[in-house]
Design a protein around this motif. Structure first.
Motif, PDB file in Angstrom:
ATOM      1  N   VAL A  13       0.845  -1.206   0.000  1.00  0.00           N
ATOM      2  CA  VAL A  13       0.000   0.000   0.000  1.00  0.00           C
ATOM      3  C   VAL A  13       0.878   1.254   0.000  1.00  0.00           C
ATOM      4  O   VAL A  13       0.650   2.187  -0.771  1.00  0.00           O
ATOM      5  CB  VAL A  13      -0.958  -0.003   1.220  1.00  0.00           C
ATOM      6  CG1 VAL A  13      -1.617   1.351   1.414  1.00  0.00           C
ATOM      7  CG2 VAL A  13      -2.004  -1.104   1.061  1.00  0.00           C
ATOM      8  N   GLU A  14       1.887   1.253   0.851  1.00  0.00           N
ATOM      9  CA  GLU A  14       2.765   2.426   0.948  1.00  0.00           C
ATOM     10  C   GLU A  14       3.578   2.628  -0.332  1.00  0.00           C
ATOM     11  O   GLU A  14       3.740   3.762  -0.800  1.00  0.00           O
ATOM     12  CB  GLU A  14       3.685   2.322   2.167  1.00  0.00           C
ATOM     13  CG  GLU A  14       2.957   2.395   3.490  1.00  0.00           C
ATOM     14  CD  GLU A  14       2.177   3.690   3.690  1.00  0.00           C
ATOM     15  OE1 GLU A  14       2.608   4.761   3.203  1.00  0.00           O
ATOM     16  OE2 GLU A  14       1.119   3.626   4.348  1.00  0.00           O
ATOM     17  N   LEU A  15       4.094   1.538  -0.903  1.00  0.00           N
ATOM     18  CA  LEU A  15       4.856   1.663  -2.148  1.00  0.00           C
ATOM     19  C   LEU A  15       3.949   2.111  -3.292  1.00  0.00           C
ATOM     20  O   LEU A  15       4.376   2.917  -4.133  1.00  0.00           O
ATOM     21  CB  LEU A  15       5.538   0.338  -2.500  1.00  0.00           C
ATOM     22  CG  LEU A  15       6.781  -0.008  -1.686  1.00  0.00           C
ATOM     23  CD1 LEU A  15       7.289  -1.395  -2.056  1.00  0.00           C
ATOM     24  CD2 LEU A  15       7.862   1.030  -1.856  1.00  0.00           C
ATOM     25  N   ALA A  19      17.663  -0.152  -2.164  1.00  0.00           N
ATOM     26  CA  ALA A  19      18.639  -0.784  -3.063  1.00  0.00           C
ATOM     27  C   ALA A  19      18.440  -2.294  -3.078  1.00  0.00           C
ATOM     28  O   ALA A  19      18.484  -2.932  -4.134  1.00  0.00           O
ATOM     29  CB  ALA A  19      20.064  -0.429  -2.634  1.00  0.00           C
ATOM     30  N   ARG A  20      18.194  -2.875  -1.927  1.00  0.00           N
ATOM     31  CA  ARG A  20      17.953  -4.315  -1.844  1.00  0.00           C
ATOM     32  C   ARG A  20      16.683  -4.700  -2.597  1.00  0.00           C
ATOM     33  O   ARG A  20      16.655  -5.699  -3.326  1.00  0.00           O
ATOM     34  CB  ARG A  20      17.860  -4.719  -0.371  1.00  0.00           C
ATOM     35  CG  ARG A  20      17.849  -6.193  -0.145  1.00  0.00           C
ATOM     36  CD  ARG A  20      18.084  -6.468   1.324  1.00  0.00           C
ATOM     37  NE  ARG A  20      17.079  -7.389   1.813  1.00  0.00           N
ATOM     38  CZ  ARG A  20      16.815  -7.576   3.097  1.00  0.00           C
ATOM     39  NH1 ARG A  20      17.450  -6.874   4.021  1.00  0.00           N
ATOM     40  NH2 ARG A  20      15.921  -8.440   3.468  1.00  0.00           N
ATOM     41  N   LEU A  21      15.637  -3.897  -2.436  1.00  0.00           N
ATOM     42  CA  LEU A  21      14.389  -4.138  -3.149  1.00  0.00           C
ATOM     43  C   LEU A  21      14.607  -4.021  -4.660  1.00  0.00           C
ATOM     44  O   LEU A  21      14.127  -4.856  -5.438  1.00  0.00           O
ATOM     45  CB  LEU A  21      13.312  -3.146  -2.690  1.00  0.00           C
ATOM     46  CG  LEU A  21      11.948  -3.236  -3.344  1.00  0.00           C
ATOM     47  CD1 LEU A  21      11.301  -4.595  -3.099  1.00  0.00           C
ATOM     48  CD2 LEU A  21      11.042  -2.120  -2.836  1.00  0.00           C
ATOM     49  N   ASN A  22      15.357  -3.001  -5.094  1.00  0.00           N
ATOM     50  CA  ASN A  22      15.673  -2.841  -6.509  1.00  0.00           C
ATOM     51  C   ASN A  22      16.468  -4.027  -7.049  1.00  0.00           C
ATOM     52  O   ASN A  22      16.210  -4.503  -8.153  1.00  0.00           O
ATOM     53  CB  ASN A  22      16.440  -1.539  -6.763  1.00  0.00           C
ATOM     54  CG  ASN A  22      15.536  -0.338  -6.782  1.00  0.00           C
ATOM     55  OD1 ASN A  22      14.395  -0.424  -7.217  1.00  0.00           O
ATOM     56  ND2 ASN A  22      16.039   0.790  -6.346  1.00  0.00           N
ATOM     57  N   ASP A  23      17.429  -4.511  -6.268  1.00  0.00           N
ATOM     58  CA  ASP A  23      18.207  -5.684  -6.682  1.00  0.00           C
ATOM     59  C   ASP A  23      17.314  -6.899  -6.849  1.00  0.00           C
ATOM     60  O   ASP A  23      17.414  -7.641  -7.829  1.00  0.00           O
ATOM     61  CB  ASP A  23      19.316  -5.986  -5.673  1.00  0.00           C
ATOM     62  CG  ASP A  23      20.467  -4.995  -5.707  1.00  0.00           C
ATOM     63  OD1 ASP A  23      20.554  -4.224  -6.690  1.00  0.00           O
ATOM     64  OD2 ASP A  23      21.264  -4.989  -4.747  1.00  0.00           O
ATOM     65  N   ASP A  24      16.423  -7.115  -5.872  1.00  0.00           N
ATOM     66  CA  ASP A  24      15.505  -8.259  -5.960  1.00  0.00           C
ATOM     67  C   ASP A  24      14.576  -8.122  -7.158  1.00  0.00           C
ATOM     68  O   ASP A  24      14.302  -9.090  -7.861  1.00  0.00           O
ATOM     69  CB  ASP A  24      14.683  -8.399  -4.670  1.00  0.00           C
ATOM     70  CG  ASP A  24      15.482  -8.949  -3.509  1.00  0.00           C
ATOM     71  OD1 ASP A  24      16.627  -9.405  -3.719  1.00  0.00           O
ATOM     72  OD2 ASP A  24      14.965  -8.911  -2.377  1.00  0.00           O
ATOM     73  N   ALA A  25      14.087  -6.918  -7.409  1.00  0.00           N
ATOM     74  CA  ALA A  25      13.182  -6.679  -8.535  1.00  0.00           C
ATOM     75  C   ALA A  25      13.897  -6.870  -9.874  1.00  0.00           C
ATOM     76  O   ALA A  25      13.288  -7.324 -10.837  1.00  0.00           O
ATOM     77  CB  ALA A  25      12.589  -5.278  -8.453  1.00  0.00           C
ATOM     78  N   ASP A  34      18.540   6.855   9.539  1.00  0.00           N
ATOM     79  CA  ASP A  34      17.300   6.389   8.911  1.00  0.00           C
ATOM     80  C   ASP A  34      17.381   6.530   7.390  1.00  0.00           C
ATOM     81  O   ASP A  34      16.915   5.648   6.652  1.00  0.00           O
ATOM     82  CB  ASP A  34      16.090   7.178   9.427  1.00  0.00           C
ATOM     83  CG  ASP A  34      15.744   6.848  10.873  1.00  0.00           C
ATOM     84  OD1 ASP A  34      16.183   5.792  11.378  1.00  0.00           O
ATOM     85  OD2 ASP A  34      15.021   7.654  11.497  1.00  0.00           O
ATOM     86  N   LEU A  35      17.964   7.625   6.925  1.00  0.00           N
ATOM     87  CA  LEU A  35      18.130   7.814   5.477  1.00  0.00           C
ATOM     88  C   LEU A  35      19.017   6.725   4.884  1.00  0.00           C
ATOM     89  O   LEU A  35      18.718   6.175   3.819  1.00  0.00           O
ATOM     90  CB  LEU A  35      18.716   9.197   5.184  1.00  0.00           C
ATOM     91  CG  LEU A  35      17.806  10.385   5.469  1.00  0.00           C
ATOM     92  CD1 LEU A  35      18.593  11.684   5.384  1.00  0.00           C
ATOM     93  CD2 LEU A  35      16.615  10.397   4.524  1.00  0.00           C
ATOM     94  N   THR A  36      20.099   6.410   5.570  1.00  0.00           N
ATOM     95  CA  THR A  36      21.013   5.369   5.104  1.00  0.00           C
ATOM     96  C   THR A  36      20.313   4.014   5.083  1.00  0.00           C
ATOM     97  O   THR A  36      20.420   3.263   4.108  1.00  0.00           O
ATOM     98  CB  THR A  36      22.267   5.321   5.999  1.00  0.00           C
ATOM     99  OG1 THR A  36      22.919   6.596   5.934  1.00  0.00           O
ATOM    100  CG2 THR A  36      23.219   4.227   5.565  1.00  0.00           C
ATOM    101  N   THR A  37      19.586   3.710   6.139  1.00  0.00           N
ATOM    102  CA  THR A  37      18.847   2.442   6.196  1.00  0.00           C
ATOM    103  C   THR A  37      17.821   2.364   5.078  1.00  0.00           C
ATOM    104  O   THR A  37      17.704   1.332   4.394  1.00  0.00           O
ATOM    105  CB  THR A  37      18.164   2.281   7.571  1.00  0.00           C
ATOM    106  OG1 THR A  37      19.172   2.280   8.588  1.00  0.00           O
ATOM    107  CG2 THR A  37      17.357   0.994   7.640  1.00  0.00           C
ATOM    108  N   LEU A  38      17.072   3.437   4.873  1.00  0.00           N
ATOM    109  CA  LEU A  38      16.068   3.452   3.807  1.00  0.00           C
ATOM    110  C   LEU A  38      16.727   3.240   2.445  1.00  0.00           C
ATOM    111  O   LEU A  38      16.249   2.443   1.634  1.00  0.00           O
ATOM    112  CB  LEU A  38      15.286   4.769   3.823  1.00  0.00           C
ATOM    113  CG  LEU A  38      14.203   4.919   2.753  1.00  0.00           C
ATOM    114  CD1 LEU A  38      13.142   3.838   2.882  1.00  0.00           C
ATOM    115  CD2 LEU A  38      13.581   6.316   2.841  1.00  0.00           C
TER     116      LEU A  38
END
Length: 161
Positions: free
Chosen positions: A28-30, A153-159, A144-148
């Protein structure tokens, strides 16, 4: 728990209810973020040229960041077919934002580059976007910015897989 289809089409083990719920909230958030990003992209493209489509703005962004490249490289960078990119490049060339030059590595091929006008306009828009983004996130904790950034980046790699 439900059995989910993995990206390769095979069934994966059932997800715990907590994971399933977290994924649904994230979706929902994405979705909201992507809708806002599309609206922003539309607005940014219009600020470059009133008839510019968001897809063409994406091409200009790649050229701004990575410099001149062949049509096939440009298509690969954004994950779109050559015919679609070719149409966009023809439009961008007609409004003076890009030009085609002979590739010094292979005279038979052409490099697509931003024109001085295209470079100036894209730098102006990019700088404005950066200022807006900095303003939006200035109150966030750097951790928090670094974690986000790492998680995206991890989500982009998986996608990408």
């Amino acid at each position: 728990m439900t059995t989910e289809a993995a990206p390769d089409g095979n069934a994966s083990p059932p997800l715990p209810a907590e994971t399933q719920s977290a994924i649904e909230v994230l979706e929902v958030e994405l979705s909201l973020l992507w809708r806002r990003a599309r609206a922003t992209s539309h607005s940014l493209s219009r600020s470059v040229h009133p008839d510019l489509e968001p897809a063409a703005y994406g091409l200009l962004s790649v050229l701004l960041k990575q410099g001149g490249m062949r049509l096939t490289e440009l298509a690969r960078c954004i994950g779109v077919g050559k015919p679609s990119v070719s149409r966009q490049i023809s439009f961008l060339e007609s409004v003076g934002l890009v030009r085609k030059e002979a590739d010094p590595r292979d005279g038979r091929a052409q490099l697509i580059e931003l024109t001085p006008q295209g470079l100036a306009k894209m730098r102006e828009v990019h700088d404005g976007r950066q200022r807006a983004f900095h303003s939006l996130l200035a109150h966030w904790d750097p951790k928090d910015l670094t974690t986000l950034a790492e998680l995206i980046a991890r989500l982009n790699d998986d996608a990408a897989r």
